[in-house]
Write a protein that holds these residues in place. Structure first.
Motif, mmCIF file in Angstrom:
data_model
loop_
_atom_site.group_PDB
_atom_site.id
_atom_site.type_symbol
_atom_site.label_atom_id
_atom_site.label_comp_id
_atom_site.label_asym_id
_atom_site.label_seq_id
_atom_site.Cartn_x
_atom_site.Cartn_y
_atom_site.Cartn_z
ATOM 1 N N HIS A 69 0.820 -1.211 0.000
ATOM 2 C CA HIS A 69 0.000 0.000 0.000
ATOM 3 C C HIS A 69 0.845 1.248 0.000
ATOM 4 C CE1 HIS A 69 -3.875 1.926 0.234
ATOM 5 N NE2 HIS A 69 -4.414 0.736 0.182
ATOM 6 N N ARG A 70 0.208 2.333 -0.395
ATOM 7 C CA ARG A 70 0.840 3.643 -0.250
ATOM 8 C C ARG A 70 -0.008 4.435 0.725
ATOM 9 N NH1 ARG A 70 3.164 8.260 -4.195
ATOM 10 N NH2 ARG A 70 4.859 6.806 -4.055
ATOM 11 N N PHE A 71 0.635 4.926 1.770
ATOM 12 C CA PHE A 71 -0.077 5.776 2.731
ATOM 13 C C PHE A 71 0.520 7.179 2.661
ATOM 14 C CE2 PHE A 71 -0.082 1.684 5.416
ATOM 15 C CZ PHE A 71 -1.321 1.282 4.933
ATOM 16 N N VAL A 72 -0.339 8.150 2.765
ATOM 17 C CA VAL A 72 0.160 9.523 2.883
ATOM 18 C C VAL A 72 -0.128 9.973 4.304
ATOM 19 C CG1 VAL A 72 -0.050 11.899 2.058
ATOM 20 C CG2 VAL A 72 -0.260 9.990 0.448
ATOM 21 N N ASN A 73 0.931 10.134 5.073
ATOM 22 C CA ASN A 73 0.736 10.606 6.442
ATOM 23 C C ASN A 73 0.754 12.123 6.385
ATOM 24 O OD1 ASN A 73 1.139 11.098 9.364
ATOM 25 N ND2 ASN A 73 1.174 8.861 9.357
ATOM 26 N N ASN A 74 -0.433 12.715 6.483
ATOM 27 C CA ASN A 74 -0.571 14.124 6.120
ATOM 28 C C ASN A 74 0.103 15.065 7.107
ATOM 29 O OD1 ASN A 74 -2.866 13.166 7.718
ATOM 30 N ND2 ASN A 74 -3.518 15.290 7.664
ATOM 31 N N ARG A 75 0.455 16.219 6.575
ATOM 32 C CA ARG A 75 1.161 17.242 7.356
ATOM 33 C C ARG A 75 0.217 17.869 8.385
ATOM 34 N NH1 ARG A 75 5.381 21.808 6.149
ATOM 35 N NH2 ARG A 75 6.361 20.286 4.810
ATOM 36 N N THR A 87 6.047 28.435 12.566
ATOM 37 C CA THR A 87 6.377 27.436 13.589
ATOM 38 C C THR A 87 6.343 26.078 12.894
ATOM 39 O OG1 THR A 87 5.640 28.760 15.441
ATOM 40 C CG2 THR A 87 5.475 26.396 15.731
ATOM 41 N N THR A 88 7.260 25.210 13.301
ATOM 42 C CA THR A 88 7.425 23.958 12.542
ATOM 43 C C THR A 88 6.137 23.143 12.479
ATOM 44 O OG1 THR A 88 8.205 22.892 14.555
ATOM 45 C CG2 THR A 88 9.892 23.661 13.012
ATOM 46 N N HIS A 89 6.025 22.378 11.400
ATOM 47 C CA HIS A 89 4.906 21.452 11.208
ATOM 48 C C HIS A 89 5.364 20.032 11.529
ATOM 49 C CE1 HIS A 89 2.999 24.375 8.022
ATOM 50 N NE2 HIS A 89 3.057 24.903 9.241
ATOM 51 N N GLY A 90 4.399 19.102 11.468
ATOM 52 C CA GLY A 90 4.747 17.709 11.774
ATOM 53 C C GLY A 90 4.255 16.741 10.717
ATOM 54 N N ARG A 91 4.740 15.463 10.857
ATOM 55 C CA ARG A 91 4.370 14.356 9.942
ATOM 56 C C ARG A 91 4.839 14.669 8.496
ATOM 57 N NH1 ARG A 91 3.329 13.453 14.800
ATOM 58 N NH2 ARG A 91 1.249 13.166 15.650
ATOM 59 N N ASP A 92 3.929 14.506 7.520
ATOM 60 C CA ASP A 92 4.229 14.702 6.097
ATOM 61 C C ASP A 92 5.164 13.631 5.531
ATOM 62 O OD1 ASP A 92 4.209 15.668 3.540
ATOM 63 O OD2 ASP A 92 4.727 17.728 4.069
ATOM 64 N N HIS A 93 4.621 12.429 5.461
ATOM 65 C CA HIS A 93 5.343 11.311 4.842
ATOM 66 C C HIS A 93 4.548 10.786 3.648
ATOM 67 C CE1 HIS A 93 7.644 9.437 8.503
ATOM 68 N NE2 HIS A 93 7.838 10.736 8.411
ATOM 69 N N GLN A 130 -5.692 14.521 19.964
ATOM 70 C CA GLN A 130 -4.787 15.008 18.915
ATOM 71 C C GLN A 130 -4.645 13.992 17.779
ATOM 72 O OE1 GLN A 130 -1.736 16.648 21.473
ATOM 73 N NE2 GLN A 130 -1.424 18.304 20.029
ATOM 74 N N GLY A 131 -4.565 12.720 18.142
ATOM 75 C CA GLY A 131 -4.447 11.678 17.112
ATOM 76 C C GLY A 131 -5.704 11.574 16.273
ATOM 77 N N ILE A 132 -6.846 11.737 16.924
ATOM 78 C CA ILE A 132 -8.110 11.674 16.173
ATOM 79 C C ILE A 132 -8.237 12.918 15.287
ATOM 80 C CG2 ILE A 132 -10.631 11.563 16.342
ATOM 81 C CD1 ILE A 132 -10.347 9.895 18.847
ATOM 82 N N GLY A 133 -7.646 14.014 15.754
ATOM 83 C CA GLY A 133 -7.608 15.220 14.918
ATOM 84 C C GLY A 133 -7.017 14.904 13.553
ATOM 85 N N GLN A 134 -5.904 14.184 13.555
ATOM 86 C CA GLN A 134 -5.289 13.832 12.277
ATOM 87 C C GLN A 134 -6.195 12.884 11.477
ATOM 88 O OE1 GLN A 134 -1.450 11.789 12.269
ATOM 89 N NE2 GLN A 134 -1.201 12.293 10.107
ATOM 90 N N GLU A 150 -7.749 17.281 10.743
ATOM 91 C CA GLU A 150 -6.600 18.164 10.533
ATOM 92 C C GLU A 150 -5.788 17.799 9.304
ATOM 93 O OE1 GLU A 150 -4.082 19.143 13.880
ATOM 94 O OE2 GLU A 150 -5.564 18.244 15.206
ATOM 95 N N GLY A 151 -5.298 18.807 8.618
ATOM 96 C CA GLY A 151 -4.400 18.557 7.507
ATOM 97 C C GLY A 151 -3.951 19.867 6.902
ATOM 98 N N ALA A 152 -2.638 20.022 6.752
ATOM 99 C CA ALA A 152 -2.117 21.223 6.093
ATOM 100 C C ALA A 152 -2.217 21.007 4.592
ATOM 101 C CB ALA A 152 -0.670 21.433 6.492
ATOM 102 N N VAL A 153 -2.712 22.021 3.902
ATOM 103 C CA VAL A 153 -2.825 21.904 2.442
ATOM 104 C C VAL A 153 -2.081 23.073 1.802
ATOM 105 C CG1 VAL A 153 -4.403 21.828 0.472
ATOM 106 C CG2 VAL A 153 -5.090 20.812 2.660
ATOM 107 N N TYR A 154 -1.142 22.734 0.921
ATOM 108 C CA TYR A 154 -0.445 23.756 0.130
ATOM 109 C C TYR A 154 -0.960 23.713 -1.295
ATOM 110 C CZ TYR A 154 3.183 24.583 3.660
ATOM 111 O OH TYR A 154 3.857 24.958 4.785
ATOM 112 N N ASP A 155 -1.063 24.859 -1.940
ATOM 113 C CA ASP A 155 -1.352 24.811 -3.377
ATOM 114 C C ASP A 155 -0.028 24.680 -4.124
ATOM 115 O OD1 ASP A 155 -0.173 27.306 -3.646
ATOM 116 O OD2 ASP A 155 -2.049 28.383 -4.040
ATOM 117 N N GLU A 156 -0.099 24.616 -5.455
ATOM 118 C CA GLU A 156 1.122 24.333 -6.220
ATOM 119 C C GLU A 156 2.112 25.498 -6.175
ATOM 120 O OE1 GLU A 156 -1.878 24.685 -7.397
ATOM 121 O OE2 GLU A 156 -1.877 25.976 -9.156
ATOM 122 N N ASN A 157 1.648 26.653 -5.714
ATOM 123 C CA ASN A 157 2.563 27.793 -5.558
ATOM 124 C C ASN A 157 3.184 27.864 -4.174
ATOM 125 O OD1 ASN A 157 1.955 28.813 -8.169
ATOM 126 N ND2 ASN A 157 0.000 29.557 -7.330
#
Ligand code: MCN
Length: 780
Positions: free
Chosen positions: A182-188, A285-291, A678-682, A686-693
């Motif tokens: 599988h491929r998992f995306v552990n979101n930021r 301020t630093t973010h977390g996860r993002d794998h 906090q874990g259920i938040g993810q 919760e999720g950081a979203v960046y656009d292509e810019n």
């Protein structure tokens, strides 16, 4: 004297916190105080052609304005404290203000100091910056592709490091009867501590001393790193963490901003304050996860897991933050064993630069990312072989008699009894009845799901030798000093720096228990390099196992010295004394005893000291643990998914955790509750979203969905107690367990609910839209 270790006493920290009487950094007012504001890049990647601060300098109330060029040669760059051996880690310079290029939205470009925060912020708008926008890359896999923008000359293909671990898993996969890929995306994620970062600096030109109050999880590390950046000798720099309103890992790092504030205070000769606003906190301020995780599990049809392989691309963001290299490697890759006897494991991690806010520790730091892989794969495997997920877990658990257990990734799990935790969970759930209810509801067109997460985590960081061997540039022992005052009251100084976890209460419990004195007679001091000699701070659920053990050791030493005085006072040999419930008692002579308080007074009045013994009752201890701690547990979540809207309703959450001996059950429960939320938040919101810019689309609390209390049922907590065998208290950490365990439990539950639709996986956060679409697609 009732025992206080193990008692659910209320946190002594709370009255001042809930009545608004605590002093946070931003509450500090000093005569002549001026205020700093930082201009941040609106571009994710751009060349700086020019910066003009002249208008800002002339603006009302402005005291000074600086650009990166103004600071060149006068201040150092921001260091990284975790260098990974054998990984070819690149640590390109991270200037405190960008000089000719910005690399993420939020990169600092200029500093303005004015007589009020508002005037400082207003003046930022008068700064003219000519940017030449450059192409942007926000996805770590894409960043490694040819032709993509390069963030740093030193890091070809944007690779900050490539790190490997494990004992090789090819054989397991060649011989596997079943393979699950599988491929998992552990979101930021974005930490969002209640109190944003803040700093106040005061410089005394006559003594050359600087005091820096700041929102720190580790003031001594900050002192060490900032003394290097600022060129202030370490003994002339005092770092104080006043009340800190949560950190969750985001206040470990050494950021440019606090260094800038200190720099300005020294330059201007007046105290300077800076406090992040929420928008700034989101980007600076630093973010977390993002794998991005490509993973596979090998197994047999009888439910035995034989191998696990993972190739992971972890985003570092634009620079390597202080502890960032350790997060997707040591704290992640080495934990892919989970709670199971998996004989072969192989992990490859690429740390990659992207035009995003730097990542670093966020509650759990690496362990949630590992637990997610293991616990999701176990469920996918169970589904594939048609076995109950609880049963697959039980079959593969490391058995209770196999500890200490050496993992293929090179760790030694200290102690555990995973099956007992699962049994307790299944009983609390009434699992068979739950499955029956699920069947019944499905017949009515209602979708109930139950998901498990049986986790083990590494914490109590950690043995300094191991930390050093894996590249951490510091020690990981901790210190405690106990000072007994003439009346028998005790001051405890710890090198850890709690910021919401409650050790002012639990460390007092440790001391009260050891000395047999009322818990109210013990005061715990922390977070000030001017008061505490040395320590390595609070993170990695280390404060209690490491700092608490130092406290226990120091207390033992106090008792040893008190025994010398007591023997002298009672005119007997030391061996003739027992010490129980705060009294030294002559063995076999019930009437002859002295209290701890009597001894404390004697030690200070000093008119009748034993020969050769110095007055006072004080002891210090430095505790370096021989191993990490490995708390574990079994969590389950029960959800119902709304067929029409895709909304996930949390019906039950049951947590069985084992953090060794529990000092304060109330505090432990609170930590589990907060962590689970906090874990259920993810999992759900919760999720950081960046656009292509490279623009952060979720840059405010309107766009980034934090969990709210009303979304939760009562979180049910249970415990088993398997003591840590190697520390004097038998404790393991609990500050992160909830976060580590809960995300996969929820995802497993939702996927279980959606099984009738053929859904096998959904990426977090499981928004109603995603869940609804999955049901539509499944039906097709
Ligand atoms: N405890 C106990 N018995 C045990 C273990 C712990 O009574 N067997 C108590 C401790 O004494 C302490 C609390 O539980 O009061 C948590 O202790 P510990 O597990 O040692 O964790 P740390 O104090 O090292 O806290 C760090 C951990 C981390 S890494 C993050 S992130 C996190 C967390 O704690 N951030 C927090 N919990 C937080 N809680 C608050 N309120 N704010 C944060 O920023």
């Amino acid at each position: 004297m009732p025992t206080v270790f193990g008692t659910a006493i209320k946190r002594r920290e709370d009255p001042r916190l809930i009545t608004g009487r605590a002093t946070y950094t931003d509450d500090i007012r000093l005569p002549g105080l001026v205020h700093a504001a930082i201009l941040r890049s609106p571009h994710a990647h751009a060349r700086i052609r020019s910066i003009d601060v002249e208008k800002a300098r002339r603006a009302p109330g402005v005291v000074a304005a600086y650009t990166g060029r103004d600071l060149q040669g006068r201040i150092g760059t921001v260091p990284t404290a975790w260098l990974l051996p054998d990984s070819d880690l690149k640590t390109p310079p991270h200037p405190v203000l960008a000089v000719d290029r910005v690399r993420y939205v939020g990169d600092g470009v200029a500093l303005v100091v004015a007589d009020s925060p508002a005037r400082a912020r207003d003046a930022l708008e008068l700064i003219g910056v000519e940017y030449e926008p450059l192409p942007v890359v926000v996805n770590q896999e894409e960043a490694m592709q040819p032709g993509k923008p390069q963030l740093h000359g030193e890091a070809p293909k944007n690779v900050a490091f490539h790190w490997k671990a494990g004992n090789g898993a090819s054989e397991a996969f060649q011989q596997a009867e079943v393979v699950v890929r599988h491929r998992f995306v552990n979101n930021r994620l974005i930490p969002n501590a209640m109190e944003p970062r803040s700093a106040v600096a005061r410089y005394n030109p006559s003594s050359g001393e600087m005091t820096l109050w700041m929102t720190s999880q580790n003031p001594h590390i900050h002192r060490y790193l900032l003394s290097g950046i600022l060129g202030i000798p370490e003994h002339k720099l005092r770092v104080v963490a006043p009340e800190v309103g949560g950190g969750f890992g985001s206040k470990i790092a050494c950021y440019p901003d606090e260094a800038l504030v200190a720099f300005a205070a020294r330059e201007l000769g007046v105290p300077v304050k800076w406090t992040e606003d929420r928008r700034e906190s989101f980007i600076a301020t630093t973010h977390g996860r993002d794998h991005i995780q490509d993973v596979e599990l090998a197994g047999r049809k009888d439910g035995t897991i034989t191998g696990l392989r993972a190739t992971v691309h972890a985003s570092m963001g634009a620079y390597v933050s202080t502890a960032a290299p350790g997060v997707p490697t040591i704290l992640f890759g080495l934990m892919l064993q989970g709670a199971y006897r998996i004989p072969q494991i192989e992990v490859d991690v690429y740390g990659v630069f992207t035009n995003t806010t730097p990542t670093d520790a966020y509650r759990g730091a690496g362990r949630p990312e590992a637990t997610f892989i293991v616990e999701r794969l176990v469920d996918l495997f169970a589904r594939q072989i048609g076995m109950d997920p609880a049963e697959v877990r039980r079959r593969n658990f490391i058995p209770a008699n196999a500890f200490p257990y050496d993992t293929p990734t090179g760790l030694t799990y200290d102690s555990g009894d995973y099956a007992t935790a699962l049994d307790k969970l299944l009983e609390a759930l009434d699992y068979p009845a739950l499955r029956r209810r699920q069947e019944e509801l499905r017949r009515q067109g209602r979708y109930l799901g139950v998901g498990f997460s049986t986790y083990v985590e590494i914490c109590g960081l950690g043995p300094s030798q191991v930390a050093g061997a894996v590249g951490f540039q510091g020690g990981l022992w901790d210190s405690a000093t106990l000072r007994v005052l003439p009346t028998g009251k005790v001051l405890v100084y710890t090198g850890t720096s709690p910021h919401g976890q409650g050790e002012e209460t639990t460390f007092a419990q440790i001391v009260a228990e050891a000395l047999g004195i009322p818990v109210e007679d013990v005061e715990v001091r922390h977070g000030d390099t001017g008061e505490v000699y040395m320590g390595w701070g609070t993170y990695g659920s280390r404060t209690t196992p490491v700092g608490g053990s130092a406290v226990a050791r120091a207390a033992e030493r106090v008792v040893e010295k008190a025994r010398v005085f007591a023997a002298h006072m009672l005119e007997v040999a030391q061996d003739d004394l027992t010490f129980e419930e705060g009294r030294f008692q002559v063995k076999g002579a019930p009437g002859r005893s002295v209290s701890f308080q009597d001894v404390a007074l004697q030690a200070h009045l000093a008119w009748n000291l034993p020969e050769g013994v110095e007055p006072s009752l004080e002891a210090s201890a430095f505790y370096d643990p021989p191993n990490f701690c490995y708390p574990f547990g079994a969590h389950a979540c029960v959800v119902e998914v709304d067929r029409d809207t895709g909304e996930v309703r949390l019906e039950r959450y049951v947590a069985v955790d084992d953090c060794g001996r529990i000092i304060n059950p109330l505090i432990v429960e609170g930590q589990v509750h907060g962590g689970v939320v906090q874990g259920i938040g993810q999992a759900l919101w919760e999720g950081a979203v960046y656009d292509e810019n490279g623009q952060l689309l979720t840059g405010s609390l309107m766009d980034y969905a934090l969990p709210k209390a009303r979304f939760f049922p009562e979180i049910e907590t249970h415990h088993t107690e398997t003591p840590a065998p190697h520390n004097p208290l038998g404790v393991k950490g609990v500050g992160e367990t909830g976060t580590i365990a809960s995300t996969p439990a929820v995802v497993n539950a939702v996927v279980d609910a959606l099984a009738p639709f053929g859904v096998k996986h959904l990426e977090t956060p499981l928004t109603p839209e995603k869940v609804w679409k999955a049901m539509q697609d499944g039906r097709r």
